[in-house]
Design a protein around this motif. Structure first.
Motif, PDB file in Angstrom:
ATOM      1  N   HIS A  41       6.176   8.086  -7.532  1.00  0.00           N
ATOM      2  CA  HIS A  41       6.461   8.179  -8.964  1.00  0.00           C
ATOM      3  C   HIS A  41       5.186   8.084  -9.805  1.00  0.00           C
ATOM      4  O   HIS A  41       5.246   7.817 -11.006  1.00  0.00           O
ATOM      5  CB  HIS A  41       7.426   7.066  -9.371  1.00  0.00           C
ATOM      6  CG  HIS A  41       8.755   7.142  -8.699  1.00  0.00           C
ATOM      7  ND1 HIS A  41       9.665   8.145  -8.945  1.00  0.00           N
ATOM      8  CD2 HIS A  41       9.330   6.338  -7.757  1.00  0.00           C
ATOM      9  CE1 HIS A  41      10.750   7.963  -8.208  1.00  0.00           C
ATOM     10  NE2 HIS A  41      10.565   6.870  -7.470  1.00  0.00           N
ATOM     11  N   GLY A  42       4.038   8.265  -9.164  1.00  0.00           N
ATOM     12  CA  GLY A  42       2.777   8.205  -9.892  1.00  0.00           C
ATOM     13  C   GLY A  42       2.199   6.811 -10.020  1.00  0.00           C
ATOM     14  O   GLY A  42       1.224   6.619 -10.752  1.00  0.00           O
ATOM     15  N   GLY A  43       2.783   5.827  -9.326  1.00  0.00           N
ATOM     16  CA  GLY A  43       2.284   4.461  -9.389  1.00  0.00           C
ATOM     17  C   GLY A  43       1.092   4.246  -8.483  1.00  0.00           C
ATOM     18  O   GLY A  43       0.678   5.135  -7.731  1.00  0.00           O
ATOM     19  N   ARG A  44       0.534   3.046  -8.517  1.00  0.00           N
ATOM     20  CA  ARG A  44      -0.668   2.723  -7.749  1.00  0.00           C
ATOM     21  C   ARG A  44      -0.372   1.832  -6.552  1.00  0.00           C
ATOM     22  O   ARG A  44      -1.277   1.299  -5.925  1.00  0.00           O
ATOM     23  CB  ARG A  44      -1.692   2.045  -8.653  1.00  0.00           C
ATOM     24  CG  ARG A  44      -1.220   0.728  -9.252  1.00  0.00           C
ATOM     25  CD  ARG A  44      -2.162   0.246 -10.345  1.00  0.00           C
ATOM     26  NE  ARG A  44      -1.722  -1.030 -10.916  1.00  0.00           N
ATOM     27  CZ  ARG A  44      -2.194  -1.509 -12.051  1.00  0.00           C
ATOM     28  NH1 ARG A  44      -3.095  -0.845 -12.725  1.00  0.00           N
ATOM     29  NH2 ARG A  44      -1.744  -2.676 -12.512  1.00  0.00           N
ATOM     30  N   GLY A  45       0.905   1.655  -6.228  1.00  0.00           N
ATOM     31  CA  GLY A  45       1.284   0.792  -5.114  1.00  0.00           C
ATOM     32  C   GLY A  45       1.574  -0.619  -5.592  1.00  0.00           C
ATOM     33  O   GLY A  45       1.500  -0.920  -6.786  1.00  0.00           O
ATOM     34  N   GLY A  46       1.926  -1.477  -4.665  1.00  0.00           N
ATOM     35  CA  GLY A  46       2.251  -2.848  -5.034  1.00  0.00           C
ATOM     36  C   GLY A  46       2.852  -3.624  -3.884  1.00  0.00           C
ATOM     37  O   GLY A  46       2.917  -3.146  -2.742  1.00  0.00           O
ATOM     38  N   VAL A  47       3.300  -4.824  -4.208  1.00  0.00           N
ATOM     39  CA  VAL A  47       3.871  -5.741  -3.222  1.00  0.00           C
ATOM     40  C   VAL A  47       5.163  -6.323  -3.780  1.00  0.00           C
ATOM     41  O   VAL A  47       5.219  -6.711  -4.950  1.00  0.00           O
ATOM     42  CB  VAL A  47       2.893  -6.899  -2.910  1.00  0.00           C
ATOM     43  CG1 VAL A  47       3.554  -7.943  -2.019  1.00  0.00           C
ATOM     44  CG2 VAL A  47       1.616  -6.376  -2.265  1.00  0.00           C
ATOM     45  N   ILE A  48       6.189  -6.388  -2.943  1.00  0.00           N
ATOM     46  CA  ILE A  48       7.436  -7.070  -3.284  1.00  0.00           C
ATOM     47  C   ILE A  48       7.648  -8.183  -2.266  1.00  0.00           C
ATOM     48  O   ILE A  48       7.536  -7.950  -1.051  1.00  0.00           O
ATOM     49  CB  ILE A  48       8.634  -6.101  -3.271  1.00  0.00           C
ATOM     50  CG1 ILE A  48       8.473  -5.039  -4.360  1.00  0.00           C
ATOM     51  CG2 ILE A  48       9.954  -6.868  -3.459  1.00  0.00           C
ATOM     52  CD1 ILE A  48       9.514  -3.927  -4.305  1.00  0.00           C
TER      53      ILE A  48
END
Length: 252
Positions: free
Chosen positions: A135-142
């Protein structure tokens, strides 16, 4: 996920207990912290103020994660103040009353599942739409908050709670595999008996003392010990860890 500071971490249920410990640890680690609360505005405000007093940035947002509109508003508030989150910690949860399955009511089941399961799903949905490279995001952590009860079963006390955390485990594993190529890592922490006010609020103030002898380490854990593992999962030190459910339970 970008390692450039500052990064933003959302922790739900951050006004007390494990959530407050996570919020404080995130502030010390240099995160901009957004913490949600359902009813304890004073507690949430105190946590946010402590982070700010230590030189950090914090935002407290009232949100009942069982309500879709509240979850949407929470993430919108974070977008406005800090931009998209880098880390989501799904900590908000409820246990319901102590009791056997034969005494459970539909209302109790609905309440526990709405917070622990629906709330976690909704927050994950909002996080993924912002974090995913798809979706055009930069990644992440959940990081989801499970419980050792998911495996142990909670017999005679909280089978309903244990079942809800079993669903959180399934969410963790499934979502981790779903977004593994989209820059997002998804893990869960499974605390055991932790010294917070949860037990007294559930009507069992003696529960920790009563069950401590069954813990191999012979003591309950602390909220800070859980927060330490959450922060490890949120850090580059765990870059190759996803789909894991990490027990923090003293061997129980």
């Amino acid at each position: 996920m970008s390692d450039a500071a500052p990064r933003t971490l959302i922790v739900t249920g951050g006004s007390r207990g494990i959530g407050a410990a996570i919020a404080r640890a995130a502030g010390r680690a240099g995160f901009r912290v957004a913490l949600s609360y359902k009813g304890d505005a004073a507690g949430a405000g105190a946590v946010a103020d402590a982070i700010a007093a230590a030189g950090g940035e914090a935002l407290a947002v009232r949100a009942d994660v069982a309500r879709e509109e509240d979850v949407v508003a929470l993430f919108a508030a974070v977008d406005t103040r800090f931009g998209p989150p880098d880390v989501l910690v799904n900590n908000a949860g409820g246990v319901g009353p102590l009791g056997r399955v034969e005494a459970i009511t539909a209302a109790t089941l609905a309440e526990v599942m709405a917070v622990n399961v629906t709330g976690s799903f909704l927050c994950c949905r909002e996080a993924v739409t912002r974090m995913s490279t798809r979706h055009g995001g930069r990644g992440g952590v959940i990081v989801n908050m499970s419980s050792r009860a998911a495996e142990l079963g909670g017999a005679g006390e909280w089978v309903h709670y244990a079942a809800s955390k079993g669903a959180v485990d399934s969410l963790t594993i499934g979502l981790a595999r779903e977004v593994a190529t989209e820059g997002i890592r998804v893990n869960a922490v499974a605390p055991g008996l932790i010294a917070t006010e949860l037990h007294a609020r559930a009507g069992a103030p003696d529960r920790l003392a009563r069950l401590a002898p069954a813990i191999p380490m012979q003591r309950p854990g602390t909220a800070e010990e859980v927060a330490d593992i959450v922060m490890w999962l949120a850090s580059p030190a765990s870059a190759y860890v996803t789909g894991a459910i990490v027990p923090v339970a003293g061997g129980r």
